[in-house]
Design an enzyme around this catalytic site. Structure first.
Site, PDB file in Angstrom:
ATOM      1  N   TYR A 123      51.965 -25.167  11.288  1.00 47.06           N
ATOM      2  CA  TYR A 123      52.896 -26.234  11.657  1.00 47.06           C
ATOM      3  C   TYR A 123      52.442 -27.650  11.305  1.00 47.06           C
ATOM      4  O   TYR A 123      53.221 -28.594  11.433  1.00 47.06           O
ATOM      5  CB  TYR A 123      53.204 -26.139  13.152  1.00 47.06           C
ATOM      6  N   PHE A 404      56.154 -20.839  26.032  1.00 45.71           N
ATOM      7  CA  PHE A 404      57.598 -20.716  25.762  1.00 45.71           C
ATOM      8  C   PHE A 404      57.807 -20.322  24.314  1.00 45.71           C
ATOM      9  O   PHE A 404      56.886 -20.363  23.511  1.00 45.71           O
ATOM     10  CB  PHE A 404      58.355 -22.015  26.094  1.00 45.71           C
TER      11      PHE A 404
END
Length: 404
Positions: A123, A404
């Site tokens: 990322y 999450f």
């Protein structure tokens, strides 16, 4: 293979979305992830990449708030469910998903995005950087506290899931508002935290709730018997306390549990107070890993949302290859009252850095001065680096104790 298309998803495409997610992570049990995560986000906030009619990639986000230094509350796009179906790598699918997500967040004015990275090398090219770190702790049963550790004498008691969730919700909301890196929670988020789902349970028990008047702990038990007797493990999902004395009481409850050999907590803060409470801190098996990754979607909004530890007036020369609206020179000015502005300027840059460097320092998890020592931040005016690094510093390490 035809031209790929990227678009927002419809509610009736949830099953296809979770099929892609399951295939990407080579885990068939994730096909039912909708049961766990579905209540926490809306499919219209998810994107899919299609080859013809086939969905080959997907990414979703939760719309929440995160506590940033100040403390202050900031909207955040909590990115989740990112996956590319096997056989479709190197086709630009992930790049298309990141592009669609960040453009959507930019358009609706969400200043930052955050995620937990399955692989650390993915990322950074999209502007994300590790903004917090977490400790994997293993603490032996019976570990003794220092005499200075004050334990609240009020009883810690076990309660059922319904009552425990109600107590935890109220306590968490009060604590999260003051703790950098903690997220707001909707009812769906709470369901995901406590749902007794086989893929989450693995070989652990259903979630158990132990509550104190000023805190709670959610944990699961792992049974183990050895020739010398029981050697259970307690696995902490989260531990929240609003006073140091309640925190100590909850830890004492876990450490004095019958049948237990060890207490495990995989998402503890790197400055977790229990580490400074023990007579023998070497008894703790501790490993530090990256935690929450942050992306500044709109640099100016993000910088003006948080508060700073000291006044600063600095021109930042920022590169951002993926979100060009952030690129350029910005004057960050904050005074002793907390008033902050971040505006474009033609003045010469005093510090040169990439958007990933600002993301790493945004919550206080990394110091700009430390990044400069590795060559990532360049100082052009003497004194600018130290002043800016001190302004971004925080008293406590940022921490996000949920996934999450």
């Amino acid at each position: 293979m035809g031209e790929l298309r990227t678009r927002s998803l419809r509610a009736d495409e949830a099953e296809a979305f979770f099929d892609v997610f399951s295939a990407a992570f080579l885990n068939d049990s994730l096909k039912s992830s909708g049961e766990l995560y579905g209540p926490a986000f809306r499919m219209e906030h998810a994107h899919g990449v299609f080859d013809g009619d086939e969905m080959i990639g997907g990414a979703a986000r939760l719309e929440q708030e995160i506590t940033v230094p100040g403390p202050a509350q900031c909207p955040v796009g909590a990115v989740t469910g990112v996956g590319v179906a096997p056989g479709n790598r190197r086709r630009g699918v992930l790049t298309a998903l990141m592009r669609a997500q960040l453009d959507a967040l930019h358009e609706n004015g969400t200043p930052i995005a955050a995620l937990f990275a399955s692989e650390a090398g993915i990322y950074g090219r999209f502007g994300y950087a590790p903004a917090s770190f977490e400790s994997h702790l293993v603490v032996p049963r019976g570990a003794a506290f220092l005499p200075t550790a004050e334990v609240d004498g009020r009883r810690v008691r076990e309660v059922g899931r319904e009552q425990g969730t109600e107590i935890a919700q109220a306590c968490y909301s009060a604590a999260a508002a003051a703790r950098t890196g903690w997220l707001s929670r909707s009812d769906g988020s709470w369901q995901a935290r406590v749902l007794d789902w086989p893929a989450v349970r693995s070989d652990l028990s259903a979630p158990r709730f132990a509550v104190h008047p000023d805190g709670y702990v959610i944990y699961r038990a792992k049974r183990a018997w050895t020739p010398r007797g029981p050697a259970y493990q307690l696995h902490v999902a989260e531990l929240v306390a609003t006073t140091p004395q309640a925190y100590a009481a909850l830890w004492r409850y876990l450490l004095d549990f019958d049948l237990v050999a060890e207490v495990h907590w995989r998402k503890a803060a790197i400055d977790e107070p229990v580490l400074d409470m023990l007579v023998d801190p070497r008894a703790v098996d501790r490993r530090v890993v990256d935690g929450l990754w942050v992306r500044l979607v709109d640099l100016d909004r993000a910088l003006m949302t948080r508060r700073y530890a000291a006044p600063v007036d600095v021109v930042l020369d920022v590169t951002d290859r993926f979100c060009p609206w952030n690129e350029g020179r910005w004057r960050l000015r904050t005074d002793a009252t907390g008033s902050t502005t971040a505006i474009r300027t033609e003045d010469a840059g005093q510090l040169s850095l990439d958007i990933t460097d600002l993301a790493a320092a945004y919550l206080g998890g990394s110091a700009l001065a430390a990044l400069a020592r590795s060559g990532r931040v360049v100082e052009h005016e003497p004194g600018a680096l130290v002043a800016t690094s001190r302004a971004f510093a925080t008293d406590c390490a940022p921490h996000c104790q949920e996934g999450f």
